[in-house]
Motif scaffolding. Structure first.
Motif, PDB file in Angstrom:
ATOM      1  N   LEU A 171      -8.254   8.563   4.734  1.00 31.54           N
ATOM      2  CA  LEU A 171      -7.388   7.388   4.839  1.00 31.54           C
ATOM      3  C   LEU A 171      -8.114   6.284   5.609  1.00 31.54           C
ATOM      4  O   LEU A 171      -8.881   6.565   6.536  1.00 31.54           O
ATOM      5  CB  LEU A 171      -6.079   7.750   5.553  1.00 31.54           C
ATOM      6  N   PRO A 172      -7.856   5.035   5.253  1.00 30.04           N
ATOM      7  CA  PRO A 172      -8.547   3.929   5.932  1.00 30.04           C
ATOM      8  C   PRO A 172      -8.089   3.791   7.379  1.00 30.04           C
ATOM      9  O   PRO A 172      -6.977   4.179   7.733  1.00 30.04           O
ATOM     10  CB  PRO A 172      -8.146   2.706   5.114  1.00 30.04           C
ATOM     11  N   GLU A 173      -8.951   3.239   8.203  1.00 25.02           N
ATOM     12  CA  GLU A 173      -8.602   2.975   9.600  1.00 25.02           C
ATOM     13  C   GLU A 173      -7.754   1.719   9.731  1.00 25.02           C
ATOM     14  O   GLU A 173      -7.044   1.554  10.723  1.00 25.02           O
ATOM     15  CB  GLU A 173      -9.864   2.849  10.444  1.00 25.02           C
ATOM     16  N   GLN A 174      -7.844   0.827   8.740  1.00 25.33           N
ATOM     17  CA  GLN A 174      -7.070  -0.418   8.736  1.00 25.33           C
ATOM     18  C   GLN A 174      -6.643  -0.741   7.317  1.00 25.33           C
ATOM     19  O   GLN A 174      -7.325  -0.399   6.361  1.00 25.33           O
ATOM     20  CB  GLN A 174      -7.906  -1.588   9.256  1.00 25.33           C
ATOM     21  N   LEU A 175      -5.492  -1.425   7.213  1.00 22.01           N
ATOM     22  CA  LEU A 175      -5.023  -1.984   5.954  1.00 22.01           C
ATOM     23  C   LEU A 175      -4.573  -3.410   6.223  1.00 22.01           C
ATOM     24  O   LEU A 175      -3.755  -3.634   7.128  1.00 22.01           O
ATOM     25  CB  LEU A 175      -3.863  -1.177   5.380  1.00 22.01           C
ATOM     26  N   GLU A 176      -5.113  -4.349   5.480  1.00 28.13           N
ATOM     27  CA  GLU A 176      -4.746  -5.763   5.628  1.00 28.13           C
ATOM     28  C   GLU A 176      -4.885  -6.235   7.080  1.00 28.13           C
ATOM     29  O   GLU A 176      -4.128  -7.074   7.550  1.00 28.13           O
ATOM     30  CB  GLU A 176      -3.314  -6.004   5.139  1.00 28.13           C
ATOM     31  N   GLY A 177      -5.834  -5.643   7.809  1.00 27.54           N
ATOM     32  CA  GLY A 177      -6.070  -6.033   9.194  1.00 27.54           C
ATOM     33  C   GLY A 177      -5.223  -5.297  10.217  1.00 27.54           C
ATOM     34  O   GLY A 177      -5.389  -5.503  11.421  1.00 27.54           O
ATOM     35  N   TYR A 178      -4.314  -4.428   9.770  1.00 25.20           N
ATOM     36  CA  TYR A 178      -3.466  -3.663  10.689  1.00 25.20           C
ATOM     37  C   TYR A 178      -4.036  -2.257  10.857  1.00 25.20           C
ATOM     38  O   TYR A 178      -4.422  -1.621   9.879  1.00 25.20           O
ATOM     39  CB  TYR A 178      -2.027  -3.563  10.155  1.00 25.20           C
ATOM     40  N   PRO A 179      -4.055  -1.743  12.085  1.00 21.26           N
ATOM     41  CA  PRO A 179      -4.536  -0.370  12.300  1.00 21.26           C
ATOM     42  C   PRO A 179      -3.628   0.636  11.600  1.00 21.26           C
ATOM     43  O   PRO A 179      -2.422   0.425  11.484  1.00 21.26           O
ATOM     44  CB  PRO A 179      -4.455  -0.180  13.814  1.00 21.26           C
ATOM     45  N   VAL A 180      -4.236   1.722  11.139  1.00 22.04           N
ATOM     46  CA  VAL A 180      -3.491   2.821  10.527  1.00 22.04           C
ATOM     47  C   VAL A 180      -3.488   3.983  11.512  1.00 22.04           C
ATOM     48  O   VAL A 180      -4.534   4.401  11.998  1.00 22.04           O
ATOM     49  CB  VAL A 180      -4.137   3.251   9.190  1.00 22.04           C
ATOM     50  N   HIS A 204       0.794  -1.227   0.000  1.00 24.51           N
ATOM     51  CA  HIS A 204       0.000   0.000   0.000  1.00 24.51           C
ATOM     52  C   HIS A 204       0.830   1.282   0.000  1.00 24.51           C
ATOM     53  O   HIS A 204       0.261   2.379  -0.052  1.00 24.51           O
ATOM     54  CB  HIS A 204      -0.943  -0.001   1.213  1.00 24.51           C
ATOM     55  N   GLU A 205       2.145   1.157   0.068  1.00 26.62           N
ATOM     56  CA  GLU A 205       2.997   2.345   0.193  1.00 26.62           C
ATOM     57  C   GLU A 205       2.778   3.348  -0.934  1.00 26.62           C
ATOM     58  O   GLU A 205       2.624   4.548  -0.698  1.00 26.62           O
ATOM     59  CB  GLU A 205       4.468   1.939   0.244  1.00 26.62           C
ATOM     60  N   ARG A 206       2.745   2.890  -2.159  1.00 25.50           N
ATOM     61  CA  ARG A 206       2.604   3.806  -3.296  1.00 25.50           C
ATOM     62  C   ARG A 206       1.295   4.583  -3.218  1.00 25.50           C
ATOM     63  O   ARG A 206       1.268   5.798  -3.419  1.00 25.50           O
ATOM     64  CB  ARG A 206       2.688   3.036  -4.607  1.00 25.50           C
ATOM     65  N   SER A 207       0.196   3.896  -2.913  1.00 24.91           N
ATOM     66  CA  SER A 207      -1.094   4.595  -2.860  1.00 24.91           C
ATOM     67  C   SER A 207      -1.151   5.548  -1.669  1.00 24.91           C
ATOM     68  O   SER A 207      -1.702   6.643  -1.781  1.00 24.91           O
ATOM     69  CB  SER A 207      -2.262   3.608  -2.833  1.00 24.91           C
ATOM     70  N   LEU A 208      -0.568   5.163  -0.530  1.00 24.29           N
ATOM     71  CA  LEU A 208      -0.551   6.057   0.623  1.00 24.29           C
ATOM     72  C   LEU A 208       0.272   7.308   0.331  1.00 24.29           C
ATOM     73  O   LEU A 208      -0.131   8.427   0.662  1.00 24.29           O
ATOM     74  CB  LEU A 208      -0.001   5.341   1.856  1.00 24.29           C
ATOM     75  N   PRO A 264       1.673  -3.475  16.560  1.00 25.41           N
ATOM     76  CA  PRO A 264       2.219  -2.848  15.356  1.00 25.41           C
ATOM     77  C   PRO A 264       1.119  -2.128  14.584  1.00 25.41           C
ATOM     78  O   PRO A 264      -0.007  -2.617  14.485  1.00 25.41           O
ATOM     79  CB  PRO A 264       2.771  -4.034  14.555  1.00 25.41           C
ATOM     80  N   VAL A 265       1.455  -0.969  14.067  1.00 24.39           N
ATOM     81  CA  VAL A 265       0.509  -0.192  13.258  1.00 24.39           C
ATOM     82  C   VAL A 265       1.238   0.316  12.023  1.00 24.39           C
ATOM     83  O   VAL A 265       2.463   0.433  12.001  1.00 24.39           O
ATOM     84  CB  VAL A 265      -0.079   1.016  14.034  1.00 24.39           C
ATOM     85  N   ILE A 266       0.458   0.619  10.998  1.00 22.85           N
ATOM     86  CA  ILE A 266       0.984   1.294   9.819  1.00 22.85           C
ATOM     87  C   ILE A 266       0.885   2.787  10.109  1.00 22.85           C
ATOM     88  O   ILE A 266      -0.202   3.303  10.365  1.00 22.85           O
ATOM     89  CB  ILE A 266       0.202   0.898   8.567  1.00 22.85           C
ATOM     90  N   LEU A 267       2.029   3.451  10.110  1.00 20.21           N
ATOM     91  CA  LEU A 267       2.101   4.869  10.433  1.00 20.21           C
ATOM     92  C   LEU A 267       2.102   5.695   9.149  1.00 20.21           C
ATOM     93  O   LEU A 267       2.881   5.411   8.222  1.00 20.21           O
ATOM     94  CB  LEU A 267       3.372   5.162  11.230  1.00 20.21           C
ATOM     95  N   VAL A 268       1.231   6.687   9.088  1.00 22.09           N
ATOM     96  CA  VAL A 268       1.179   7.611   7.960  1.00 22.09           C
ATOM     97  C   VAL A 268       1.476   9.001   8.510  1.00 22.09           C
ATOM     98  O   VAL A 268       0.788   9.472   9.418  1.00 22.09           O
ATOM     99  CB  VAL A 268      -0.207   7.587   7.274  1.00 22.09           C
ATOM    100  N   MET A 269       2.524   9.632   7.986  1.00 21.15           N
ATOM    101  CA  MET A 269       2.952  10.950   8.457  1.00 21.15           C
ATOM    102  C   MET A 269       2.522  12.018   7.457  1.00 21.15           C
ATOM    103  O   MET A 269       2.722  11.862   6.252  1.00 21.15           O
ATOM    104  CB  MET A 269       4.467  10.956   8.643  1.00 21.15           C
ATOM    105  N   LEU A 270       1.936  13.093   7.990  1.00 17.45           N
ATOM    106  CA  LEU A 270       1.391  14.167   7.159  1.00 17.45           C
ATOM    107  C   LEU A 270       2.106  15.485   7.428  1.00 17.45           C
ATOM    108  O   LEU A 270       2.514  15.752   8.556  1.00 17.45           O
ATOM    109  CB  LEU A 270      -0.094  14.397   7.480  1.00 17.45           C
ATOM    110  N   THR A 271       2.183  16.337   6.383  1.00 12.53           N
ATOM    111  CA  THR A 271       2.636  17.709   6.598  1.00 12.53           C
ATOM    112  C   THR A 271       1.520  18.490   7.270  1.00 12.53           C
ATOM    113  O   THR A 271       1.762  19.310   8.152  1.00 12.53           O
ATOM    114  CB  THR A 271       2.979  18.423   5.276  1.00 12.53           C
TER     115      THR A 271
END
Length: 74
Positions: free
Chosen positions: A48-57, A10-14, A32-39
């Motif tokens: 943005l989704p709350e979960q990806l592949e079952g992992y929290p975002v 999912h990196e490219r789409s994020l 473990p969570v998928i971390l998305v950093m914003l300006t």
């Protein structure tokens, strides 16, 4: 699926979401969570989704990201 593989899928789409400056894996309360950093928060980032592949975002506003070289001696 391991979280690293989920992030890689999912990196490219994020990273294409306006305002996103980085993604990674982080630990939140022992999970473990998928971390998305914003300006800054954008309308697209709010969707943005709350979960990806079952992992929290987890979304954090970090500001601009600056890349540093590997030589930290100054």
């Amino acid at each position: 699926m391991p979280i690293d593989e989920a992030l890689a899928r999912h990196e490219r789409s994020l990273m294409s979401v306006p305002g996103v400056v980085g993604v990674g894996v982080a630990d939140r309360s022992g999970r473990p969570v998928i971390l998305v950093m914003l300006t800054h928060v954008t309308p697209e980032a709010k969707a943005l989704p709350e979960q990806l592949e079952g992992y929290p975002v987890s979304v954090e506003v970090t500001g601009e990201a600056t890349a540093f070289g590997t030589d930290y001696r100054g």
